[in-house]
Design a protein around this motif. Structure first.
Motif, PDB file in Angstrom:
ATOM      1  N   HIS A 248      -8.102   7.842  11.038  1.00 40.13           N
ATOM      2  CA  HIS A 248      -7.822   9.133  10.406  1.00 40.13           C
ATOM      3  C   HIS A 248      -6.657   8.951   9.447  1.00 40.13           C
ATOM      4  N   ALA A 249      -6.869   9.258   8.175  1.00 38.34           N
ATOM      5  CA  ALA A 249      -5.768   9.244   7.195  1.00 38.34           C
ATOM      6  C   ALA A 249      -5.421  10.705   6.915  1.00 38.34           C
ATOM      7  N   PRO A 250      -4.349  11.220   7.527  1.00 41.34           N
ATOM      8  CA  PRO A 250      -4.093  12.656   7.445  1.00 41.34           C
ATOM      9  C   PRO A 250      -3.637  13.120   6.064  1.00 41.34           C
ATOM     10  N   ARG A 251      -3.008  12.217   5.310  1.00 39.68           N
ATOM     11  CA  ARG A 251      -2.605  12.569   3.932  1.00 39.68           C
ATOM     12  C   ARG A 251      -3.058  11.418   3.052  1.00 39.68           C
ATOM     13  N   LEU A 252      -4.163  11.635   2.355  1.00 41.83           N
ATOM     14  CA  LEU A 252      -4.798  10.520   1.652  1.00 41.83           C
ATOM     15  C   LEU A 252      -4.079  10.197   0.347  1.00 41.83           C
ATOM     16  N   ALA A 253      -3.800  11.221  -0.452  1.00 43.16           N
ATOM     17  CA  ALA A 253      -3.212  10.968  -1.770  1.00 43.16           C
ATOM     18  C   ALA A 253      -1.708  10.723  -1.632  1.00 43.16           C
ATOM     19  N   PHE A 254      -1.184   9.962  -2.584  1.00 41.03           N
ATOM     20  CA  PHE A 254       0.232   9.595  -2.509  1.00 41.03           C
ATOM     21  C   PHE A 254       0.739   9.247  -3.898  1.00 41.03           C
ATOM     22  N   ARG A 255       2.016   9.594  -4.153  1.00 46.62           N
ATOM     23  CA  ARG A 255       2.642   9.187  -5.417  1.00 46.62           C
ATOM     24  C   ARG A 255       4.118   8.933  -5.176  1.00 46.62           C
ATOM     25  N   SER A 256       4.554   7.716  -5.438  1.00 49.18           N
ATOM     26  CA  SER A 256       5.973   7.418  -5.289  1.00 49.18           C
ATOM     27  C   SER A 256       6.712   7.886  -6.539  1.00 49.18           C
ATOM     28  N   GLY A 257       7.880   8.482  -6.346  1.00 49.24           N
ATOM     29  CA  GLY A 257       8.665   8.999  -7.483  1.00 49.24           C
ATOM     30  C   GLY A 257       9.304   7.882  -8.292  1.00 49.24           C
TER      31      GLY A 257
ATOM     32  N   ASP B 120      -7.874   8.735  -4.426  1.00 45.32           N
ATOM     33  CA  ASP B 120      -9.060   8.987  -3.597  1.00 45.32           C
ATOM     34  C   ASP B 120     -10.019   7.822  -3.800  1.00 45.32           C
ATOM     35  N   PRO B 121     -10.876   7.530  -2.803  1.00 43.60           N
ATOM     36  CA  PRO B 121     -11.843   6.448  -3.025  1.00 43.60           C
ATOM     37  C   PRO B 121     -12.915   6.793  -4.062  1.00 43.60           C
ATOM     38  N   LEU B 122     -13.104   8.073  -4.397  1.00 38.67           N
ATOM     39  CA  LEU B 122     -14.152   8.460  -5.347  1.00 38.67           C
ATOM     40  C   LEU B 122     -14.014   7.628  -6.623  1.00 38.67           C
ATOM     41  N   LEU B 123     -15.103   7.036  -7.081  1.00 38.62           N
ATOM     42  CA  LEU B 123     -15.164   6.241  -8.319  1.00 38.62           C
ATOM     43  C   LEU B 123     -14.487   4.875  -8.211  1.00 38.62           C
ATOM     44  N   SER B 124     -14.054   4.477  -7.022  1.00 36.64           N
ATOM     45  CA  SER B 124     -13.507   3.124  -6.804  1.00 36.64           C
ATOM     46  C   SER B 124     -12.438   2.744  -7.837  1.00 36.64           C
ATOM     47  N   THR B 125     -11.447   3.599  -7.982  1.00 36.08           N
ATOM     48  CA  THR B 125     -10.421   3.338  -9.003  1.00 36.08           C
ATOM     49  C   THR B 125      -9.284   2.446  -8.492  1.00 36.08           C
ATOM     50  N   GLY B 126      -9.193   2.239  -7.163  1.00 41.86           N
ATOM     51  CA  GLY B 126      -8.050   1.505  -6.607  1.00 41.86           C
ATOM     52  C   GLY B 126      -7.954   0.076  -7.120  1.00 41.86           C
ATOM     53  N   PHE B 127      -9.080  -0.661  -7.094  1.00 43.71           N
ATOM     54  CA  PHE B 127      -9.038  -2.074  -7.510  1.00 43.71           C
ATOM     55  C   PHE B 127      -8.668  -2.228  -8.993  1.00 43.71           C
ATOM     56  N   PRO B 128      -9.364  -1.523  -9.905  1.00 44.42           N
ATOM     57  CA  PRO B 128      -8.998  -1.757 -11.307  1.00 44.42           C
ATOM     58  C   PRO B 128      -7.550  -1.385 -11.614  1.00 44.42           C
TER      59      PRO B 128
ATOM     60  N   GLY C 174       0.823  -1.213   0.000  1.00 41.41           N
ATOM     61  CA  GLY C 174       0.000   0.000   0.000  1.00 41.41           C
ATOM     62  C   GLY C 174       0.855   1.259   0.000  1.00 41.41           C
ATOM     63  N   PRO C 175       0.181   2.430   0.043  1.00 42.45           N
ATOM     64  CA  PRO C 175       0.882   3.716  -0.044  1.00 42.45           C
ATOM     65  C   PRO C 175       1.908   3.899   1.078  1.00 42.45           C
TER      66      PRO C 175
ATOM     67  N   LEU D 240      12.644   6.024  -1.433  1.00 42.43           N
ATOM     68  CA  LEU D 240      12.187   6.569  -2.721  1.00 42.43           C
ATOM     69  C   LEU D 240      11.549   7.942  -2.487  1.00 42.43           C
ATOM     70  N   PRO D 241      11.669   8.829  -3.490  1.00 44.50           N
ATOM     71  CA  PRO D 241      11.070  10.164  -3.301  1.00 44.50           C
ATOM     72  C   PRO D 241       9.545  10.102  -3.377  1.00 44.50           C
ATOM     73  N   GLU D 242       8.874  11.018  -2.672  1.00 43.56           N
ATOM     74  CA  GLU D 242       7.421  11.170  -2.838  1.00 43.56           C
ATOM     75  C   GLU D 242       7.172  12.410  -3.688  1.00 43.56           C
ATOM     76  N   LEU D 243       6.350  12.277  -4.713  1.00 44.38           N
ATOM     77  CA  LEU D 243       6.073  13.409  -5.602  1.00 44.38           C
ATOM     78  C   LEU D 243       4.634  13.871  -5.410  1.00 44.38           C
ATOM     79  N   PRO D 244       4.379  15.160  -5.702  1.00 48.03           N
ATOM     80  CA  PRO D 244       2.981  15.625  -5.597  1.00 48.03           C
ATOM     81  C   PRO D 244       2.150  15.110  -6.765  1.00 48.03           C
ATOM     82  N   LEU D 245       0.845  15.077  -6.584  1.00 51.85           N
ATOM     83  CA  LEU D 245      -0.068  14.788  -7.699  1.00 51.85           C
ATOM     84  C   LEU D 245      -0.531  16.139  -8.233  1.00 51.85           C
ATOM     85  N   PRO D 246      -0.102  16.508  -9.445  1.00 52.32           N
ATOM     86  CA  PRO D 246      -0.446  17.849  -9.936  1.00 52.32           C
ATOM     87  C   PRO D 246      -1.958  18.039 -10.027  1.00 52.32           C
ATOM     88  N   ASP D 247      -2.395  19.239  -9.784  1.00 52.34           N
ATOM     89  CA  ASP D 247      -3.823  19.599  -9.883  1.00 52.34           C
ATOM     90  C   ASP D 247      -4.705  18.827  -8.917  1.00 52.34           C
TER      91      ASP D 247
END
Ligand SMILES: Cc1cc2nc3c(=O)[nH]c(=O)nc-3n(C[C@H](O)[C@H](O)[C@H](O)COP(=O)(O)OP(=O)(O)OC[C@H]3O[C@@H](n4cnc5c(N)ncnc54)[C@H](O)[C@@H]3O)c2cc1C
Length: 512
Positions: free
Chosen positions: A303-312, A330-338, A184-185, A195-202
């Protein structure tokens, strides 16, 4: 006593994804060890499946001869085969838009059916039980499974990775030709390799607060609808959307309901306060407050204080992060499984094709690029949905980009034309480049601009629209209608008979 062992593949993390990857690797003839920090059964979040995720699971179970997993791909066979394995019925995606102090009306709803009947419907996975099931299946397939392992380090040594850990006070050393990180994240390899953590733009900074409840009321009892909706609105992934955030409600058949809130920092209460922050969020919205009036949490809030994540970095010479370890939006639209299942399928093909070939490193570089591109495309779409949560007509139009891509991809795969939809959200299809529409949505201020955007989205999705989406007569209630798919056959290079055969094979009968 210190223990050391050699394996072809070591997988760290035994959520369903680690266990599935392990089973497939065994089917490919590899020796596999699966290392888990905790102990099953245990709580895990990430519960709601989709038509695409169930199809991907079905494809993997068929291709790699894992017949015991096939019943998990649909509600009906699941109930028949594993009645004691808890899950919930998901007939579609329910969205209600909320404003403080006001009940949602008909125009505040978006209902997108995912299946025409219960038998072939999607499910919500009660992960404590489902993940236990997966790990047992992995053991049956010959995977060596160790739980309560404290991972300490990972070190690349030429063509293998050495993992150091402890278990029950003893040290454990595993040398593996390949390591898959399924933790997981911000997980094991991300930390061990620094490994570096990068932001998710926008994408805005978001946090979440969630738990399981009993006593959550159904919306169709609280506020029965005068019209008949395309499916029972509660037998679905329910999204209560409001400015800057949203609440999910997923019902399991065992009386437990998963619910939580995800919100941008600007829009949220101090979620570190747990139950009181949850209550403050509910207090703003009468319908949601009523739905949870008698609800009781079955465990402490998470509590997940920082939900989004991107490994560099996503892959190396002889290791890879699964998409679920490489990033999360984000859980919106259930994209994690696919996303995760697409990644497992790609790694499985790499193991099958390139294990002993010099093509392994370039294939892994391709895997990393695809994983990153899909994560970024998901973040762009969900970021624009966050930006429009206060303006529901724009939010609803924009979300049709997701439903058009997802239903087109599912139908293309079912028709045996996966090349028409080889990437998630069709992100590598030059004719489905959505960035401009998503950016424009963020700037909509007037009703005229909103209508113009909605018209442009309808025209944009038309060549991919096999689900009757954006038809103004449906007023954002979309049934799963075989007629829509038959009419859309030519968009997939198929004829009506071919689509009719696929529908019959899937148990899809037309809506009366
Ligand atoms: C709030 C939230 C809601 C979500 N909702 C959805 C949804 O509805 N639908 C959807 O498709 N996706 C959803 N997701 C995403 C979903 O959770 C993931 O895609 C999914 O859980 C991935 O499964 P996994 O097996 O890779 O990871 P996980 O389920 O996270 O499992 C990781 C495993 O690794 C173990 N582990 C962790 N660290 C170590 C370590 N150092 N050493 C050994 N073992 C370790 C853990 O104990 C755990 O067993 C959601 C995510 C969040 C955060």
């Amino acid at each position: 006593m210190p223990l050391s062992a050699d394996y072809d593949i070591a997988i760290v993390g035994s959520g369903f994804a680690g266990s599935l990857m392990a089973m497939i690797a065994r089917r490919l003839g590899k020796s596999v060890i699966l290392l888990e920090r905790g102990r099953h059964p245990r709580f895990a979040i990430g519960e709601s499946t989709t038509p695409l995720s169930n199809l991907l699971l079905e494809e993997l179970a068929t291709r790699y001869h894992l017949p015991n997993l096939l019943p998990l791909c649909k509600w009906g066979p699941w109930q028949k085969t594993y009645p004691d394995l808890a899950c919930g019925l998901k007939r579609g995606f329910t969205f209600y838009h909320h404003q403080p102090g006001r009940d949602p009306r008909r125009d505040d709803q978006l209902l997108v059916a995912a299946s025409p009947n219960d038998a072939i419907a999607d499910t919500h996975w009660y992960r404590a039980e489902v993940d236990s099931f997966f790990v047992k299946e992995a053991q049956k397939a010959g995977v060596e499974y160790l739980d309560e392992v404290r991972m300490q380090s990972a070190c690349e040594r030429g063509d293998e990775v050495r993992l150091e850990a402890t278990r029950g006070g003893a040290s454990l050393t595993v040398d593996a030709r390949f390591v898959v990180d399924a933790t997981g994240p911000r997980g094991f390899l991300h930390r061990a390799f620094g490994l570096p953590e990068l932001p998710l733009p926008d994408f805005p900074p978001t946090q979440a607060l969630y738990t399981h409840f009993t006593g959550v009321r159904r919306l169709d009892e609280l506020a029965p609808s005068e019209e008949v909706p395309p499916y029972p609105v509660d037998d679905a992934a329910v999204h209560h959307v409001f400015e800057g955030g949203w609440i999910w409600v997923l019902r399991f058949a065992n009386g437990i309901t998963s619910a939580g809130v995800a919100a941008s920092f600007d829009a949220s209460a101090d979620f570190s306060k747990g139950a009181s922050a949850w209550q403050r969020t509910l207090d703003r919205f009468p319908t949601i407050g009523a739905q949870f009036a008698s609800a009781e949490p079955t465990m402490p809030f998470v509590h997940a204080p920082r939900l989004a994540f991107r490994s560099g970095t996503i892959a190396g010479r002889c290791w890879a992060l699964l998409p679920s370890a490489a990033g999360f939006v984000d859980p919106l639209l259930s994209t994690g499984f696919p996303l995760t299942l697409l990644g497992i399928s790609r790694l499985a093909e790499i193991f099958e094709r390139d294990w002993d070939s010099p093509r392994l490193p370039p294939a892994l570089a391709d895997y990393a690029r695809q994983t990153e591109d899909e994560l970024l495309a998901t973040a762009r779409l969900i970021g624009s949905l966050y930006a429009t949560m206060a303006n529901f007509p724009v939010f609803a139009s924009l979300s049709l980009l997701y439903f058009a891509a997802a239903s087109f991809s599912e139908t293309a795969r079912r028709l045996g034309r996966p090349h028409l939809a080889s990437s998630f959200l069709l992100q590598d299809n030059p004719r489905f480049q959505t960035r401009e529409l998503q950016e424009r949505a963020r700037t909509v201020r007037t009703e005229a601009e909103s209508q113009a955007l909605s018209d442009d989205i309808r025209r944009f999705i038309e060549p991919f629209n096999v689900a009757g989406l954006a038809d103004p007569r449906r007023r954002n209630w979309y049934p799963a209608d075989a007629g829509d798919m038959l009419r859309g056959a030519s968009k997939l290079g198929a004829d009506r008979d071919e689509v009719a055969q696929v529908l019959a094979r899937c148990g899809f009968h037309a809506v009366p």
